[in-house]
Design a protein around this motif. Structure first.
Motif, PDB file in Angstrom:
ATOM      1  N   ALA A 108       0.829  -1.208   0.000  1.00  8.14           N
ATOM      2  CA  ALA A 108       0.000   0.000   0.000  1.00  8.14           C
ATOM      3  C   ALA A 108       0.863   1.256   0.000  1.00  8.14           C
ATOM      4  O   ALA A 108       0.519   2.253  -0.650  1.00  8.14           O
ATOM      5  N   ALA A 110       3.674   1.644  -1.415  1.00  6.60           N
ATOM      6  CA  ALA A 110       4.182   1.847  -2.776  1.00  6.60           C
ATOM      7  C   ALA A 110       3.158   2.528  -3.671  1.00  6.60           C
ATOM      8  O   ALA A 110       3.510   3.117  -4.699  1.00  6.60           O
ATOM      9  N   HIS A 111       1.890   2.468  -3.262  1.00  6.66           N
ATOM     10  CA  HIS A 111       0.816   3.095  -4.047  1.00  6.66           C
ATOM     11  C   HIS A 111       0.218   4.310  -3.339  1.00  6.66           C
ATOM     12  O   HIS A 111      -0.810   4.836  -3.772  1.00  6.66           O
ATOM     13  N   ARG A 113      -1.276   4.397  -0.438  1.00  4.93           N
ATOM     14  CA  ARG A 113      -2.572   4.060   0.158  1.00  4.93           C
ATOM     15  C   ARG A 113      -2.416   3.462   1.554  1.00  4.93           C
ATOM     16  O   ARG A 113      -3.313   2.757   2.037  1.00  4.93           O
ATOM     17  N   LEU A 147      -6.029  -1.163  -4.113  1.00  3.63           N
ATOM     18  CA  LEU A 147      -4.756  -1.747  -4.529  1.00  3.63           C
ATOM     19  C   LEU A 147      -4.986  -2.684  -5.711  1.00  3.63           C
ATOM     20  O   LEU A 147      -6.019  -3.361  -5.789  1.00  3.63           O
ATOM     21  N   PRO A 148      -4.022  -2.765  -6.635  1.00  2.00           N
ATOM     22  CA  PRO A 148      -4.187  -3.621  -7.819  1.00  2.00           C
ATOM     23  C   PRO A 148      -4.307  -5.094  -7.439  1.00  2.00           C
ATOM     24  O   PRO A 148      -3.488  -5.612  -6.673  1.00  2.00           O
ATOM     25  N   GLU A 151      -1.205  -7.337  -8.027  1.00  2.00           N
ATOM     26  CA  GLU A 151      -0.113  -7.135  -7.087  1.00  2.00           C
ATOM     27  C   GLU A 151      -0.449  -7.693  -5.713  1.00  2.00           C
ATOM     28  O   GLU A 151       0.426  -8.206  -5.005  1.00  2.00           O
TER      29      GLU A 151
END
Length: 251
Positions: A108, A110-111, A113, A147-148, A151
């Motif tokens: 999270a 890394a994004h 979030r 989140l994707p 991933e």
């Protein structure tokens, strides 16, 4: 300025401390310049990955008390949580290992979030009876905050971010962290435990003042008169990159 937060996602005081920090930040003039960094900590690294035990049963076993006494402990912390606007249903919570949940927090981050996922995980465990050790539960919660999915699957099916979790725990031990929540303001002021909002705000303001002071250059200016001033004119710079001889710069 950065505030680092060591916590475990099954720690009631960590959720309470999170809410108190948010209240301390509310209305802070420089709130948008404060970065919250979540650091991993596991209260029980040996906790099972299959969440079969209730929180009350775990507390009774851990502290050697009766089930009724453990339930009374949960009731007291739930009442304190309610004062912060949190709703705990610890009678529904299922105790389990949080390692994979911490790995997802690094994903999270890394994004951008982290805050959203941390809040979602806390609420799922304390208010909804979710087991944070179950992959399907973690996949659902991580997806909910955007989140994707591919991933998320890679993290849960492999070892991604495992070393990042271990690094957080090692650093906590180096700092002498004995329990969580543990807050580190600007790398210098530590606050252990879910302290009152007023104390967190005091530390926040002091850390901000000192950080801002260090970031601001301080230049001593020499004042002369007559021929002495004429002699010193060649010892100054007009592009801002030089200081007068003997001047000091802090920052």
């Amino acid at each position: 300025m950065e505030i680092e937060i060591w916590s475990d996602l099954v720690c009631p005081w960590c959720y309470i401390g999170k809410r108190r920090l948010e209240k301390a930040l509310a209305g802070f003039p420089q709130r948008e310049r404060i970065r919250l960094a979540w650091r991993s900590f596991q209260l029980d690294p040996q906790a099972p990955h299959e969440a079969r035990e209730s929180v009350s049963a775990m507390l009774a076993r851990k502290y050697g008390v009766s089930l009724a006494e453990a339930e009374a402990m949960n009731a007291r912390v739930s009442a304190l949580a309610a004062q912060e606007g949190l709703t705990f249903h610890l009678e529904q919570a299922r105790y389990g290992n949080t390692f994979d949940a911490h790995r997802l927090l690094h994903l999270a981050a890394a994004h951008g979030r982290t805050q959203e996922l941390a809040e979602r995980l806390f609420r799922a465990y304390f208010s909804e009876g979710a087991a944070l050790s179950e992959p399907e539960t973690l996949r659902r919660l991580a997806t909910e905050v955007g989140l994707p999915e591919d991933e998320i699957a890679l993290v849960l099916q492999g070892e991604a971010y495992a070393e990042a979790v271990h690094d957080d725990v090692r650093r906590a031990h180096e700092l002498g962290v004995q329990g969580v929540p543990f807050f580190l303001f600007a790398g210098r002021y530590a606050v252990s435990g879910a302290q009152p909002v007023s104390l967190l705000r005091q530390v926040l303001e002091r850390a901000w003042r000192e950080t801002a002071r260090e970031a601001m250059p301080q230049v001593m200016t020499a004042v002369s008169s007559g021929s002495e001033q004429d002699q010193n004119q060649d010892e100054a710079c007009t592009d801002g990159s030089c200081a007068l001889p003997g001047s000091e710069r802090a920052g």
